[in-house]
Scaffold this active site. Structure first.
Site, PDB file in Angstrom:
ATOM      1  N   GLU A  31       0.871  -1.207   0.023  1.00 53.34           N
ATOM      2  CA  GLU A  31       0.023   0.065  -0.221  1.00 53.34           C
ATOM      3  C   GLU A  31       0.783   1.143   0.003  1.00 53.34           C
ATOM      4  O   GLU A  31       1.650   1.517   0.832  1.00 53.34           O
ATOM      5  CB  GLU A  31      -0.850  -0.060   1.350  1.00 53.34           C
ATOM      6  CG  GLU A  31      -2.301   0.271   1.073  1.00 53.34           C
ATOM      7  CD  GLU A  31      -2.840  -0.550  -0.207  1.00 53.34           C
ATOM      8  OE1 GLU A  31      -3.092  -0.389  -1.183  1.00 53.34           O
ATOM      9  OE2 GLU A  31      -3.379  -1.934   0.287  1.00 53.34           O
ATOM     10  N   THR A  77       3.098   1.961  -2.018  1.00 53.55           N
ATOM     11  CA  THR A  77       4.400   1.607  -2.562  1.00 53.55           C
ATOM     12  C   THR A  77       4.365   2.087  -3.930  1.00 53.55           C
ATOM     13  O   THR A  77       5.476   2.146  -4.513  1.00 53.55           O
ATOM     14  CB  THR A  77       4.710   0.241  -2.355  1.00 53.55           C
ATOM     15  OG1 THR A  77       3.485  -0.553  -2.769  1.00 53.55           O
ATOM     16  CG2 THR A  77       5.135  -0.072  -0.955  1.00 53.55           C
ATOM     17  N   SER A 133     -24.368   9.026 -16.889  1.00 54.10           N
ATOM     18  CA  SER A 133     -24.292   7.760 -15.899  1.00 54.10           C
ATOM     19  C   SER A 133     -25.523   7.492 -15.363  1.00 54.10           C
ATOM     20  O   SER A 133     -26.611   8.165 -14.821  1.00 54.10           O
ATOM     21  CB  SER A 133     -23.593   8.456 -14.342  1.00 54.10           C
ATOM     22  OG  SER A 133     -23.798   7.810 -13.412  1.00 54.10           O
ATOM     23  N   GLY A 185     -15.549   5.260  -3.328  1.00 54.53           N
ATOM     24  CA  GLY A 185     -14.952   5.619  -2.144  1.00 54.53           C
ATOM     25  C   GLY A 185     -14.909   4.475  -1.242  1.00 54.53           C
ATOM     26  O   GLY A 185     -14.674   4.424   0.177  1.00 54.53           O
ATOM     27  N   SER A 186     -14.979   2.837  -1.622  1.00 52.33           N
ATOM     28  CA  SER A 186     -14.819   1.671  -1.147  1.00 52.33           C
ATOM     29  C   SER A 186     -13.362   1.389  -0.953  1.00 52.33           C
ATOM     30  O   SER A 186     -12.990   0.472  -0.155  1.00 52.33           O
ATOM     31  CB  SER A 186     -15.396   0.918  -1.653  1.00 52.33           C
ATOM     32  OG  SER A 186     -15.414   0.448  -2.797  1.00 52.33           O
ATOM     33  N   SER A 188     -12.543   4.642  -9.469  1.00 54.40           N
ATOM     34  CA  SER A 188     -12.161   5.868 -10.645  1.00 54.40           C
ATOM     35  C   SER A 188     -11.262   5.141 -11.574  1.00 54.40           C
ATOM     36  O   SER A 188     -11.460   5.627 -12.678  1.00 54.40           O
ATOM     37  CB  SER A 188     -11.455   6.770  -9.532  1.00 54.40           C
ATOM     38  OG  SER A 188     -10.110   6.254  -9.260  1.00 54.40           O
ATOM     39  N   GLU A 226      -5.843  11.216 -13.978  1.00 52.32           N
ATOM     40  CA  GLU A 226      -6.360  11.372 -12.499  1.00 52.32           C
ATOM     41  C   GLU A 226      -5.328  12.490 -11.937  1.00 52.32           C
ATOM     42  O   GLU A 226      -5.593  13.149 -11.013  1.00 52.32           O
ATOM     43  CB  GLU A 226      -6.291   9.973 -12.037  1.00 52.32           C
ATOM     44  CG  GLU A 226      -6.710  10.182 -10.482  1.00 52.32           C
ATOM     45  CD  GLU A 226      -7.415   8.923  -9.968  1.00 52.32           C
ATOM     46  OE1 GLU A 226      -7.492   8.882  -8.631  1.00 52.32           O
ATOM     47  OE2 GLU A 226      -7.588   8.017 -10.792  1.00 52.32           O
ATOM     48  N   ASP A 275      -3.516   1.120  -9.872  1.00 47.64           N
ATOM     49  CA  ASP A 275      -5.144   0.846 -10.134  1.00 47.64           C
ATOM     50  C   ASP A 275      -5.359   0.765 -11.478  1.00 47.64           C
ATOM     51  O   ASP A 275      -6.132  -0.012 -11.999  1.00 47.64           O
ATOM     52  CB  ASP A 275      -5.946   2.021  -9.746  1.00 47.64           C
ATOM     53  CG  ASP A 275      -5.788   2.050  -8.013  1.00 47.64           C
ATOM     54  OD1 ASP A 275      -5.346   1.243  -7.556  1.00 47.64           O
ATOM     55  OD2 ASP A 275      -6.330   3.121  -7.483  1.00 47.64           O
TER      56      ASP A 275
END
Length: 388
Positions: free
Chosen positions: A28, A30, A62, A116-117, A122, A152, A164
């Site tokens: 995480e 990294t 959406s 938001g999880s 995103s 982003e 991601d």
């Protein structure tokens, strides 16, 4: 999606693309330190239906929000709107900057990945948008991940690493990927079949663009600058060794941030080796060590997440638990014996409800393939994949 698309654009026939969310098993923060991460792509996707446009505008809608936005395909001077559309427009801008002509399009998006999880809704939106704008035109997978990351950073304003977007593009069924964030190469590893991966959503929302995420990036850069005075070969924390911190005279907070990154990179390597030999006990111990490092050294956990981790570790059949994602909320990831999945789910949900009066959805995380066109529409599910 089909019904909505026909209602909005009745004369057009769409193609469908999908891009998955992800859960990071270990490693995480990294990624922006040029280190190692080990994510899996999830069988939860952001879908997009796309066709041409009957006018000179690009129309994005959406399904989940029930709202849309129209913009000029000449996106060179587009400005952020500070909402979900920025992820789509930012991708269009990056493609345009790389010489890809942005044609007038009509798009309807629908995502299974909860916002938001910590499961990277995103990146799933960005990569699905890239596929939609390309609409069948070939493009390098690595370059697609890089441009989505750039969108982003530059347009949305979140200084994220590339993990991601990379796993959303390159995910493999039944495998985790150990990604080298410097070389942008990866090694797949098949996960032990005798364990389940369950994500538990704390329902604590975080917005990384306005959270302490950016502060951690700056603190890591400060650590590199301090270490490099004695060890000029250190260009990123990935290059540093734990003993380098002894004489670097770093600010105490900066030193803690560096310690997390250095030890977390080592944990990724250990986890990869443990997964290859099917050592679930060691994989679980590394989960816990990673969480404690995020909790105390990187300070990106929160009360609810710590409660979920600590509670999980008291439940029979749990090998390990840790926070996953950027932090300050989101999900935990739990390594659980398959015969204990139902019991774990009930107990963690009940105890979280009793403590915080909140429902904590539980997701069965199945390693899945990366982004692609969807030609068999029967594979698009009607509902989210939640256990509760």
């Amino acid at each position: 999606m089909i019904d909505e698309f026909r209602k909005l654009f009745p004369d057009l026939t769409p193609r469908f693309f999908r891009a998955p969310g992800r859960v990071n098993l270990i490693g995480e923060h990294t990624d922006y330190n040029m280190g190692f991460v080990m994510p899996i792509a999830l069988d939860m996707n952001c879908y997009v239906a796309v066709a041409g446009s009957n006018d000179r505008k690009t129309h994005i809608h959406s399904l989940d929000r029930g709202e849309g936005f129209d913009f000029d395909p000449d996106v060179a001077f587009a400005k952020p709107r500070k909402n979900w559309t920025d992820y789509v427009i930012g991708v269009a801008q990056q493609l345009s900057m790389r010489g890809v002509r942005i044609l007038p399009m009509s798009m309807v998006f629908h995502s299974e990945v909860p916002e938001g999880s910590g499961l990277s809704s995103s990146a799933a939106l960005e990569v699905s948008a890239a596929l939609a704008f390309l609409n069948g035109r070939t493009y390098s997978g690595v370059e697609m991940a890089k441009l989505c990351q750039r969108a982003e950073i530059d347009f949305v304003g979140n200084p994220c690493g590339i993990m991601d977007q990379y796993i959303s593009v390159f995910g493999e069924a039944n495998r985790a990927l150990e990604l080298d964030c410097r070389s942008l190469s990866h090694k797949p590893v098949e996960l032990p079949a005798n364990a389940a991966l369950l994500a538990v959503n704390s329902m604590v929302k975080h917005d990384l663009a306005t959270s302490a995420y950016g502060d951690r990036v700056k603190e890591c850069k400060a650590a590199v600058a301090g270490i490099a005075r004695l060890h000029p070969e250190v260009k990123a924390l990935r290059d540093a060794k734990l003993e380098y911190l002894e004489n670097a005279r770093l600010d105490p907070t900066v030193e803690k941030r560096a310690r997390h990154i250095i030890t977390e990179d080592d944990r990724v390597e250990q986890f990869f080796a443990a997964a290859r030999r099917g050592d679930l006990d060691q994989m679980g111990k590394l989960f816990v060590a990673s969480h404690r490092s995020m909790q105390h050294d990187y300070e990106i956990s929160c009360e609810e997440i710590d409660f979920l981790v600590d509670t999980a570790l008291t439940i029979d059949g749990v090998y390990g638990s840790r926070m996953t994602g950027g932090g300050f909320g989101g999900c935990t990831i739990n390594l659980v014996r398959p015969d204990r999945v139902d019991a774990f789910t009930k107990e963690i949900v009940d105890r979280y409800q009793a403590r915080y009066n909140k429902q904590a959805p539980v997701f069965n995380c199945v390693p899945s393939s990366g982004a692609r066109e969807v030609k068999d529409l029967s594979t698009i599910p009607a509902t989210n994949k939640t256990s509760s």
